[in-house]
Design a protein around this motif. Structure first.
Motif, PDB file in Angstrom:
ATOM      1  N   ALA A 187      10.002  34.307  12.321  1.00 10.48           N
ATOM      2  CA  ALA A 187       9.288  34.690  13.546  1.00 10.48           C
ATOM      3  C   ALA A 187       9.175  36.202  13.622  1.00 10.48           C
ATOM      4  CB  ALA A 187      10.028  34.143  14.768  1.00 10.48           C
ATOM      5  N   ALA A 188       8.163  36.657  14.352  1.00 16.59           N
ATOM      6  CA  ALA A 188       7.864  38.091  14.405  1.00 16.59           C
ATOM      7  C   ALA A 188       9.054  38.925  14.860  1.00 16.59           C
ATOM      8  CB  ALA A 188       6.664  38.340  15.321  1.00 16.59           C
ATOM      9  N   GLU A 189       9.836  38.425  15.816  1.00 13.13           N
ATOM     10  CA  GLU A 189      10.935  39.226  16.361  1.00 13.13           C
ATOM     11  C   GLU A 189      12.249  39.040  15.618  1.00 13.13           C
ATOM     12  OE1 GLU A 189      10.411  41.650  18.385  1.00 13.13           O
ATOM     13  OE2 GLU A 189       8.301  41.052  18.512  1.00 13.13           O
ATOM     14  N   ASP A 190      12.255  38.185  14.600  1.00 13.59           N
ATOM     15  CA  ASP A 190      13.459  38.076  13.765  1.00 13.59           C
ATOM     16  C   ASP A 190      13.697  39.405  13.038  1.00 13.59           C
ATOM     17  OD1 ASP A 190      13.730  35.442  14.479  1.00 13.59           O
ATOM     18  OD2 ASP A 190      12.891  34.633  12.614  1.00 13.59           O
ATOM     19  N   ILE A 191      14.964  39.726  12.792  1.00 12.69           N
ATOM     20  CA  ILE A 191      15.282  40.961  12.083  1.00 12.69           C
ATOM     21  C   ILE A 191      14.954  40.789  10.602  1.00 12.69           C
ATOM     22  CG2 ILE A 191      17.076  42.642  11.499  1.00 12.69           C
ATOM     23  CD1 ILE A 191      16.212  42.533  14.481  1.00 12.69           C
ATOM     24  N   ALA A 192      14.120  41.689  10.086  1.00 16.22           N
ATOM     25  CA  ALA A 192      13.687  41.636   8.685  1.00 16.22           C
ATOM     26  C   ALA A 192      14.619  42.415   7.783  1.00 16.22           C
ATOM     27  CB  ALA A 192      12.272  42.179   8.550  1.00 16.22           C
ATOM     28  N   LEU A 193      15.102  43.542   8.267  1.00 12.93           N
ATOM     29  CA  LEU A 193      15.959  44.400   7.453  1.00 12.93           C
ATOM     30  C   LEU A 193      16.699  45.352   8.365  1.00 12.93           C
ATOM     31  CD1 LEU A 193      14.429  47.479   7.175  1.00 12.93           C
ATOM     32  CD2 LEU A 193      12.814  46.020   5.972  1.00 12.93           C
ATOM     33  N   VAL A 207      20.083  50.521  11.967  1.00 16.91           N
ATOM     34  CA  VAL A 207      18.786  50.375  12.621  1.00 16.91           C
ATOM     35  C   VAL A 207      18.213  49.012  12.248  1.00 16.91           C
ATOM     36  CG1 VAL A 207      16.452  51.307  12.802  1.00 16.91           C
ATOM     37  CG2 VAL A 207      18.399  52.864  12.508  1.00 16.91           C
ATOM     38  N   GLN A 208      18.055  48.146  13.226  1.00 16.51           N
ATOM     39  CA  GLN A 208      17.553  46.793  12.977  1.00 16.51           C
ATOM     40  C   GLN A 208      16.038  46.761  13.196  1.00 16.51           C
ATOM     41  OE1 GLN A 208      20.308  44.190  15.313  1.00 16.51           O
ATOM     42  NE2 GLN A 208      21.042  43.668  13.277  1.00 16.51           N
ATOM     43  N   ILE A 209      15.330  46.345  12.156  1.00 12.49           N
ATOM     44  CA  ILE A 209      13.868  46.378  12.164  1.00 12.49           C
ATOM     45  C   ILE A 209      13.341  44.953  12.020  1.00 12.49           C
ATOM     46  CG2 ILE A 209      11.821  47.263  10.985  1.00 12.49           C
ATOM     47  CD1 ILE A 209      13.527  49.631  10.057  1.00 12.49           C
ATOM     48  N   SER A 210      12.454  44.573  12.905  1.00 17.65           N
ATOM     49  CA  SER A 210      11.942  43.204  12.936  1.00 17.65           C
ATOM     50  C   SER A 210      10.799  43.001  11.945  1.00 17.65           C
ATOM     51  CB  SER A 210      11.451  42.864  14.347  1.00 17.65           C
ATOM     52  OG  SER A 210      10.290  43.630  14.657  1.00 17.65           O
ATOM     53  N   HIS A 211      10.484  41.736  11.702  1.00 18.98           N
ATOM     54  CA  HIS A 211       9.315  41.404  10.886  1.00 18.98           C
ATOM     55  C   HIS A 211       8.043  41.899  11.568  1.00 18.98           C
ATOM     56  CE1 HIS A 211      11.053  38.915   7.651  1.00 18.98           C
ATOM     57  NE2 HIS A 211      11.976  38.593   8.540  1.00 18.98           N
ATOM     58  N   THR A 431       5.852  49.368  15.846  1.00 21.62           N
ATOM     59  CA  THR A 431       6.792  49.667  14.752  1.00 21.62           C
ATOM     60  C   THR A 431       8.183  50.044  15.254  1.00 21.62           C
ATOM     61  OG1 THR A 431       6.005  51.949  14.744  1.00 21.62           O
ATOM     62  CG2 THR A 431       4.949  50.433  13.209  1.00 21.62           C
ATOM     63  N   ASN A 432       8.359  50.182  16.563  1.00 20.24           N
ATOM     64  CA  ASN A 432       9.679  50.556  17.079  1.00 20.24           C
ATOM     65  C   ASN A 432      10.722  49.491  16.753  1.00 20.24           C
ATOM     66  OD1 ASN A 432       8.663  52.902  18.094  1.00 20.24           O
ATOM     67  ND2 ASN A 432       8.856  52.355  20.258  1.00 20.24           N
ATOM     68  N   PHE A 433      11.930  49.963  16.492  1.00 21.31           N
ATOM     69  CA  PHE A 433      13.000  49.066  16.066  1.00 21.31           C
ATOM     70  C   PHE A 433      13.494  48.186  17.206  1.00 21.31           C
ATOM     71  CE2 PHE A 433      15.398  52.098  18.274  1.00 21.31           C
ATOM     72  CZ  PHE A 433      16.771  51.974  18.127  1.00 21.31           C
ATOM     73  N   SER A 434      14.309  47.190  16.861  1.00 20.22           N
ATOM     74  CA  SER A 434      14.813  46.246  17.860  1.00 20.22           C
ATOM     75  C   SER A 434      16.100  46.721  18.507  1.00 20.22           C
ATOM     76  CB  SER A 434      15.051  44.879  17.201  1.00 20.22           C
ATOM     77  OG  SER A 434      13.848  44.372  16.656  1.00 20.22           O
ATOM     78  N   GLY A 435      16.827  47.599  17.840  1.00 18.29           N
ATOM     79  CA  GLY A 435      18.072  48.113  18.395  1.00 18.29           C
ATOM     80  C   GLY A 435      19.046  48.457  17.291  1.00 18.29           C
ATOM     81  N   TYR A 436      20.160  49.106  17.687  1.00 16.79           N
ATOM     82  CA  TYR A 436      21.233  49.407  16.744  1.00 16.79           C
ATOM     83  C   TYR A 436      22.222  48.245  16.750  1.00 16.79           C
ATOM     84  CZ  TYR A 436      19.560  54.259  17.071  1.00 16.79           C
ATOM     85  OH  TYR A 436      18.798  55.389  17.055  1.00 16.79           O
ATOM     86  N   ALA A 437      22.566  47.739  15.584  1.00 15.09           N
ATOM     87  CA  ALA A 437      23.496  46.621  15.501  1.00 15.09           C
ATOM     88  C   ALA A 437      24.839  46.993  16.098  1.00 15.09           C
ATOM     89  CB  ALA A 437      23.677  46.192  14.041  1.00 15.09           C
TER      90      ALA A 437
END
Length: 608
Positions: A187-193, A207-211, A431-437
């Motif tokens: 899914a788009a909001e899943d963490i990709a890397l 830095v958690q970046i989504s798909h 392109t903004n990240f989802s958050g810091y783990a």
């Protein structure tokens, strides 16, 4: 919405969203026997097709499934750039896991920290030396289950060679259905890397970046660069950095251009004429080294040939001075430029391997304007880009027909930039990240109302070009209460021919000072030209006089409070090993100031 309709809508949204792993599989099908990547062998560059590449990624993904890797699990990668890095990365994303790069230069404490903090389940490591010191404390190994080694060795049952790891996937055809389902479930909001920051101001953050974010970044880069399978990309900078991942993995998977894996960073000079890349990313120090090497060779030419070279360089600079913003250079200058290219510039570019380069991109730190202008003299434009790990590395960019030297360009597609009252650059984008783990407090500080608070200081000019002037955390406050951003001063100092790096100090002091390192090659040349013993050159009065004269010129361009009153030439250069440079060659100011506290104490001991 009914409970039955909701899963249907969710499925439709997933079908409409094309993740990078899905785009990768489309590239495999579309490009089939065309080369996907190249590795430098004994006699040349050995190619691997997209079909074989696709099989390698699927086998690695099934191997991860066989080892029990679940969606959201971290898969850590510790290696120099090589196909296995990318194969593991894409395979992890494909099954919903989170690839997590570790810089190949990282010391054991940092590797242990990332393994523990990321809760990494799998570690891909290149050498035995990288494993030394890992897991000496049990808490570092609490989550780690398996280590895959690229050196072909194993020392316990929890270690695999790359071949034995891949065989897990090759011998598990029953996992194909699960792999396809995992790929479909992305899914788009899943963490990709996740990207661990280089830690210029403290411990690295994850830095958690989504798909969704990497898809938005690739779409924006596609509009800016218009890459195609006919392009060629050379991979040589650390892939733990988001910018190199964009070039080597995200964009290559999405658009299908082949990647050439450099043997090492130092091999770049010999690789360029062999590969003749068309799109490549670099950092300022790389461009400076190329410029120094070319300038040294050209300055050897005398007489008519030397004059012709200088005329050609100046003609190209003049031409780009007119055309970078899309203006016409006029008939006469266009004609002179064609002559300069035919007689001189095309030959120089061909010799250094940059004759096919159409997008030479720089990021991470500002490139000296002197170097930018020097490259236009060679008929090469360095396109500066601005971004952070927190927005996938690209928020603004200079593109063909819209470039302003010294700026980092205009916002990319889908990006909005604004400047806060205190000068901080704010960014709103897909392109903004989802958050810091594991760090909600830092996440809340960085992301507010959809805006990424960058921590950088800058301004937008009247035409919408963004200029970076410093970092908020690096502001120097003098004892007189003046706030000074050291970044522009340091950039000016590093434009001096002899200076390699410069760090400006003066917090709580009555004046500014500078710690300076000298380029080693130029120092030796200076010693020879001035009849100084090589071991004495850094302490020589002659060198101090040259540096002082350069600082006087820099000071003349700045206000009184921003002037450098004292400086110290350090006996050794900054390095990654001492912790004074990040793996992408950015200066860690706090580390430099701490390591050279004695030099600063000596400067301010007799405050004049």
């Amino acid at each position: 919405m009914s409970s039955q309709a909701q899963p249907v809508a969710q499925t439709q949204a997933q079908d409409a969203f094309k993740s990078i792993p899905k785009a990768f599989m489309e590239s495999v099908e579309r490009l089939a026997d065309k080369p996907a990547y190249f590795v430098r062998g004994e006699t040349g560059w050995d190619a691997t097709s997209w079909t074989e590449y696709g099989e390698q990624v699927r086998n690695a993904a099934k191997a991860l499934l066989a080892l029990g890797v679940n969606p959201g699990d971290a898969v850590c990668i510790l290696s120099y750039n090589r196909p296995e890095w990318t194969i593991m990365d894409v395979a992890a994303m494909m099954i919903g896991a989170v690839p997590t790069g570790i810089y190949w230069t990282a010391a054991a404490p940092e590797i242990n920290y990332i393994l523990r903090h990321s809760q990494g389940r799998i570690l891909l490591a290149e050498t035995k030396a990288q494993l030394k010191g890992i897991g000496e404390q049990s808490e570092n190994m609490r989550h780690l289950r398996k280590v895959i080694r690229l050196d072909g060795r194993v020392e316990n049952p929890d270690q695999y060679t790359w071949a034995s790891f891949m065989s897990l996937g090759e011998n598990s055809p029953g996992l194909d259905a699960e792999l396809d389902q995992r790929l479909s479930d992305i899914a788009a909001e899943d963490i990709a890397l996740q990207i661990y920051t280089s830690g210029t101001t403290g411990l690295p953050k994850a830095v958690q970046i989504s798909h969704r974010a990497i898809r938005a970044e690739s779409d924006a880069l596609n509009l800016a660069f218009k890459p195609t399978p006919a392009d060629r990309y050379i991979s040589y900078l650390p892939m733990a950095h988001i910018a190199e991942q964009c070039g080597t993995i995200i964009q290559a998977c999405d658009t299908g251009y082949p990647v050439y894996y450099a043997k090492s960073v130092t091999s770049l000079g010999e690789h360029l004429p062999e590969v003749r890349p068309t799109v490549t990313f670099g950092v300022p120090r790389i461009f400076e080294k190329i410029h120094e090497k070319v300038e040294k060779q050209l300055n050897k030419e005398k007489g008519f040939k030397g004059k012709l070279i200088q005329w050609s360089l100046q003609t190209s600079k003049d031409w780009y001075g007119q055309t970078l913003n899309g203006k016409s250079a006029g008939l006469m200058l266009n004609l002179k430029k064609k002559v300069a290219n035919r007689l001189v510039l095309d030959k120089i570019k061909h010799k250094i391997g940059l004759d096919k380069m159409r997008m030479f991109v720089s990021g991470g730190a500002p490139v000296s304007k002197r170097v930018l202008e020097a490259f236009t003299g060679l008929d090469i434009v360095i396109r500066e880009v601005y971004g952070q790990s927190e927005n996938c590395g690209g928020a603004t960019i200079n593109i063909i027909g819209s470039t302003r030297l010294g700026s980092v360009g205009k916002p990319m597609e889908g990006v909005t930039i604004k400047i806060a009252a205190d000068g901080e650059i704010l960014c709103k984008a897909g392109t903004n990240f989802s958050g810091y783990a594991h760090d909600p407090a830092s996440t809340d500080e960085a992301l507010r109302d959809g805006w990424l608070y960058s921590g950088d200081i800058g301004y937008l000019d009247k035409d919408g070009y963004l200029f970076i002037t410093g970092r908020k955390k690096e502001i120097i406050i003098t004892s007189g209460g003046k706030n000074i951003s050291p970044a522009l001063l340091e950039q000016d100092l590093m434009e001096l021919p002899m200076v390699e790096y410069a760090v400006v100090a003066g917090n709580n002091q009555t004046f500014l000072s500078a710690l300076i390192t000298i380029d080693g090659v130029m120092a030796q040349r200076f010693a020879t030209e001035n009849n100084i013993k090589p071991e004495d050159v850094l302490k020589s009065d002659q060198l101090r006089s040259v540096i002082q004269a350069g600082i006087n010129k820099v000071n003349a361009r700045h206000s009184r409070v921003e002037r450098i009153r004292k400086f110290e030439i350090l006996p050794d250069g900054f390095s990654i090993q001492t912790g004074e440079l990040t793996p992408t060659l950015k200066i860690r100011r706090a580390k430099v100031l701490n390591n050279h506290a004695d030099a600063l104490e000596n400067i301010y001991k007799h405050d004049a």
